[in-house]
Design a protein around this motif. Sequence first.
Motif, short mmCIF file in Angstrom:
data_model
loop_
_atom_site.label_atom_id
_atom_site.label_comp_id
_atom_site.label_asym_id
_atom_site.label_seq_id
_atom_site.Cartn_x
_atom_site.Cartn_y
_atom_site.Cartn_z
N THR A 97 75.48 13.12 74.80
CA THR A 97 76.87 13.35 75.21
C THR A 97 77.34 14.73 74.77
OG1 THR A 97 77.18 11.01 74.83
CG2 THR A 97 79.15 12.31 75.19
N THR A 100 75.87 17.33 76.93
CA THR A 100 76.51 17.35 78.24
C THR A 100 77.86 18.03 78.18
OG1 THR A 100 75.43 15.26 78.65
CG2 THR A 100 77.14 15.90 80.20
N VAL A 103 77.39 21.74 78.17
CA VAL A 103 77.02 22.29 79.47
C VAL A 103 78.22 22.23 80.43
CG1 VAL A 103 75.46 22.06 81.43
CG2 VAL A 103 74.61 21.68 79.13
N VAL A 104 79.00 21.13 80.37
CA VAL A 104 80.17 21.00 81.25
C VAL A 104 81.18 22.10 80.95
CG1 VAL A 104 82.21 19.56 81.68
CG2 VAL A 104 79.94 18.54 81.72
N THR A 107 79.84 25.35 82.32
CA THR A 107 79.91 25.36 83.79
C THR A 107 81.33 25.63 84.26
OG1 THR A 107 78.20 23.65 83.74
CG2 THR A 107 79.30 24.04 85.85
N LEU A 108 82.29 24.86 83.70
CA LEU A 108 83.67 24.97 84.18
C LEU A 108 84.27 26.32 83.81
CD1 LEU A 108 85.08 21.41 83.46
CD2 LEU A 108 84.71 22.47 85.67
#
Lengths: 136, 206
Positions: A97, A100, A103-104, A107-108
């Motif tokens: 988690t 993730t 990375v989220v 990315t955003l």
Amino acid sequence: MSAATPETHHEKLAQEHGHHHDDGHDHGTHKSYVTGFVLSVVLTAIPFIIVMAGGFTSPVWTALTIMAFAIVQIVVHMVYFLHMNTRSDEGWTMLATIFTIIVVVITLSGSLWVMYHLNTNMMPGMNHELTGLGGN
Amino acid sequence: MSASMHSNDQTGFWELEPHHHAEGASTSLGFWIYLMSDCLMFAVLFAVFGVLGHNYAGGPGPKELFDLELVALNTAFLLISSITFGFGMLAAHEGNKSGALRWLFVTLLFGLGFLCVELYEFNHLIHEGAGPQRSAFLSAFFALVGTHGLHVTFGSIWLVTLMVQVSQKGLIPANMRRLGCLSMFWHFLDVVWIGVFTFVYLMGMI
């Protein structure tokens, strides 16, 4: 200490837990589900009311407030509905988690940052600066 | 066995015997990793919406298109379906088969209610001339919200499948494992919806 010990240990565990099929995961209780539900209803209702009532005088503050409510609600869902904790699967669930989330966020924020500057700097109005640079 | 253990002690650095895990012991972790990859896909769709969300191409914007009362209704459906699924899982862990099936059926009804409202909204938008081909904003909107809707659709199909399996085979360990996976999937979709109603609908209406 024989090699058969882990297997018998598992069999014993399976018998103890019967059909519960307990694998170290927290299943929650009626109380925890109701707590999570009440919290999410409150955390959903407040931003809806704020926006439906027209928001604060500063739109930036309205946006930041409802984003804060969304983040808190996501944590509430993770804890009360998805039963996230640091113990399940020896912490691997939590590790996956956290990875993730990193990375989220990249990315955003990366996409928004790059594309915002691309839009700003590639506007037709900016051409005189580019020709000025080209003149050098 | 004892010979291999003995040599294992002598070499000491690695285990020669594979670990013995109960069948399906790693399923929930594997499914969680799938959900995390799904989360990355949604992150990209959110990023696309963040980048293109203001490019209306002279067409209608969120304030002309969105109906917050409809979104609030949809959010309520999904939230209630989350807690009814939770009650279904609790009944299943108690070994209460009929109770679990009843709660799963209630969950299914709310899931279908959500899908009906969303399809009504999409239909309404397309009839107003605000289909996905109208502007970059609407393309990104339909891609993001549509992908979430597709997930709910497949979740509902999965839910029906599991209800049939539970009613035929009972709450056997294999079915409990499948229910656990669907439970994670369903709650995860609710988490994604928090992002959707906050960033797409509420932020659009500010």
